[in-house]
Design a protein around this motif. Structure first.
Motif, PDB file in Angstrom:
ATOM      1  N   TRP A 254     -13.732  -7.927  20.461  1.00 26.24           N
ATOM      2  CA  TRP A 254     -14.602  -7.152  21.353  1.00 26.24           C
ATOM      3  C   TRP A 254     -15.428  -6.155  20.549  1.00 26.24           C
ATOM      4  O   TRP A 254     -16.619  -5.990  20.788  1.00 26.24           O
ATOM      5  N   LYS A 255     -14.772  -5.485  19.613  1.00 24.35           N
ATOM      6  CA  LYS A 255     -15.482  -4.484  18.820  1.00 24.35           C
ATOM      7  C   LYS A 255     -16.573  -5.132  17.978  1.00 24.35           C
ATOM      8  O   LYS A 255     -17.659  -4.568  17.806  1.00 24.35           O
ATOM      9  N   TYR A 256     -16.289  -6.325  17.463  1.00 18.16           N
ATOM     10  CA  TYR A 256     -17.257  -6.995  16.591  1.00 18.16           C
ATOM     11  C   TYR A 256     -18.554  -7.318  17.326  1.00 18.16           C
ATOM     12  O   TYR A 256     -19.643  -7.180  16.780  1.00 18.16           O
ATOM     13  N   ILE A 257     -18.446  -7.744  18.583  1.00 21.87           N
ATOM     14  CA  ILE A 257     -19.652  -8.100  19.339  1.00 21.87           C
ATOM     15  C   ILE A 257     -20.171  -6.943  20.187  1.00 21.87           C
ATOM     16  O   ILE A 257     -21.145  -7.091  20.927  1.00 21.87           O
ATOM     17  N   GLY A 258     -19.505  -5.776  20.079  1.00 22.49           N
ATOM     18  CA  GLY A 258     -19.976  -4.603  20.791  1.00 22.49           C
ATOM     19  C   GLY A 258     -19.695  -4.611  22.274  1.00 22.49           C
ATOM     20  O   GLY A 258     -20.356  -3.912  23.047  1.00 22.49           O
ATOM     21  N   TYR A 259     -18.683  -5.377  22.694  1.00 22.71           N
ATOM     22  CA  TYR A 259     -18.347  -5.424  24.116  1.00 22.71           C
ATOM     23  C   TYR A 259     -17.534  -4.189  24.494  1.00 22.71           C
ATOM     24  O   TYR A 259     -16.525  -3.882  23.866  1.00 22.71           O
ATOM     25  N   VAL A 260     -17.986  -3.464  25.500  1.00 23.00           N
ATOM     26  CA  VAL A 260     -17.283  -2.249  25.913  1.00 23.00           C
ATOM     27  C   VAL A 260     -16.687  -2.362  27.306  1.00 23.00           C
ATOM     28  O   VAL A 260     -15.956  -1.466  27.750  1.00 23.00           O
ATOM     29  N   GLY A 261     -16.989  -3.430  28.030  1.00 23.53           N
ATOM     30  CA  GLY A 261     -16.438  -3.606  29.367  1.00 23.53           C
ATOM     31  C   GLY A 261     -17.094  -2.683  30.385  1.00 23.53           C
ATOM     32  O   GLY A 261     -18.104  -2.027  30.111  1.00 23.53           O
ATOM     33  N   ASN A 262     -16.534  -2.652  31.566  1.00 27.40           N
ATOM     34  CA  ASN A 262     -17.059  -1.790  32.621  1.00 27.40           C
ATOM     35  C   ASN A 262     -16.731  -0.327  32.343  1.00 27.40           C
ATOM     36  O   ASN A 262     -15.606   0.007  31.989  1.00 27.40           O
ATOM     37  N   GLN A 263     -17.696   0.524  32.513  1.00 29.21           N
ATOM     38  CA  GLN A 263     -17.497   1.963  32.339  1.00 29.21           C
ATOM     39  C   GLN A 263     -18.089   2.685  33.552  1.00 29.21           C
ATOM     40  O   GLN A 263     -19.195   3.237  33.488  1.00 29.21           O
ATOM     41  N   PRO A 264     -17.380   2.680  34.676  1.00 32.03           N
ATOM     42  CA  PRO A 264     -17.915   3.295  35.891  1.00 32.03           C
ATOM     43  C   PRO A 264     -18.119   4.797  35.752  1.00 32.03           C
ATOM     44  O   PRO A 264     -17.354   5.490  35.072  1.00 32.03           O
ATOM     45  N   ASN A 265     -19.176   5.263  36.397  1.00 32.72           N
ATOM     46  CA  ASN A 265     -19.492   6.693  36.469  1.00 32.72           C
ATOM     47  C   ASN A 265     -19.873   7.310  35.129  1.00 32.72           C
ATOM     48  O   ASN A 265     -19.910   8.519  34.995  1.00 32.72           O
ATOM     49  N   VAL A 266     -20.136   6.477  34.142  1.00 31.32           N
ATOM     50  CA  VAL A 266     -20.576   7.015  32.858  1.00 31.32           C
ATOM     51  C   VAL A 266     -22.051   6.662  32.702  1.00 31.32           C
ATOM     52  O   VAL A 266     -22.413   5.595  32.236  1.00 31.32           O
TER      53      VAL A 266
END
Length: 235
Positions: free
Chosen positions: A179-191
């Motif tokens: 995930w870190k390699y491709i820059g995936y951060v997932g859902n980040q609600p309210n940010v």
């Protein structure tokens, strides 16, 4: 060969449809009666699913010799670099072990490809694959890693290597390191910091200064907003 070259091949479709990996072949789309699970809670695994996972984990498919072959190959496909660990370091071979049992239709082509490695190694160098030097391994890999360049005689081995590459990437990019390699951060609600300033400037807009102290900030997420009786935001 490096990880960027492998990812380019994977994501441009040069390695084929990957049906062997996904379990989406026509014969696998029709589930047998015993595969229909009952009960469970939304968002969680059912008791039947957990039991099946435990049964699969208790079984062994690959031999130690086969795991050595896979370890060599997956680290060629996704080697360690300055940004990320190698495929073996994040358990990609263990992932493949599980997938072979979870999707048994892949077992014959996978094992056939691993057997082919010994055949090819013997033909070229008079040794089994696990006894080859790194340069000799790369010579075999180069024969099958580039679908558009491969000789017709290697098409079967190319299809197998495509499956191996698909599985390697699937396993790697289901880990935190991937995930870190491709820059995936997932859902980040309210940010959300609001409309970027350059966009506001472009349209001649600005935030009302009287509200600046009470606008919701990322570090304040989770705080419930308060309003006065006239509908004005007060905190």
């Amino acid at each position: 060969m490096n990880r960027r070259e492998n990812l380019k091949l994977l994501f441009t479709g040069s390695v084929g449809t990957g049906l062997l990996m996904t379990g989406c072949s026509p014969e696998e789309q029709a589930l047998p009666p015993q595969a229909v699970l009952s009960g469970g809670t939304k968002g969680y695994r059912t008791q039947e699913e957990r039991q099946r996972d435990q049964e699969l984990l208790s079984e062994t498919f690959f031999t130690e010799e086969e795991r050595r072959k896979l370890g060599t190959l997956v680290d060629i496909i996704l080697p360690k670099d300055e940004e990320s660990p190698a495929a073996t370091e994040v358990g990609v071979v263990d992932f493949m072990e599980f997938m072979m049992k979870d999707q048994p239709g892949n077992q014959t082509p996978m094992r056939g490809g691993l057997m082919w490695l010994d055949y090819e190694a013997n033909e070229k160098f008079g040794k089994i694959f696990n006894e080859l030097s790194n340069d000799q391994v790369i010579e075999i890999v180069e024969e099958v890693a580039w679908p558009e360049k491969a000789k017709p005689a290697y098409q079967g081995a190319v299809s197998w290597f495509n499956m191996l590459r698909n599985l390697t990437c699937s396993g790697y990019f289901s880990t935190e390191a991937g995930w870190k390699y491709i820059g995936y951060v997932g859902n980040q609600p309210n940010v959300w910091d609001g409309v970027p300033q350059n966009v506001m400037d472009r349209y001649g807009l600005k935030l009302e200064e009287k509200y600046l102290p009470i606008y919701l900030k990322p570090e304040q997420r989770g705080i419930v907003a308060q309003w006065d009786d006239e509908g004005n935001l007060i905190g």
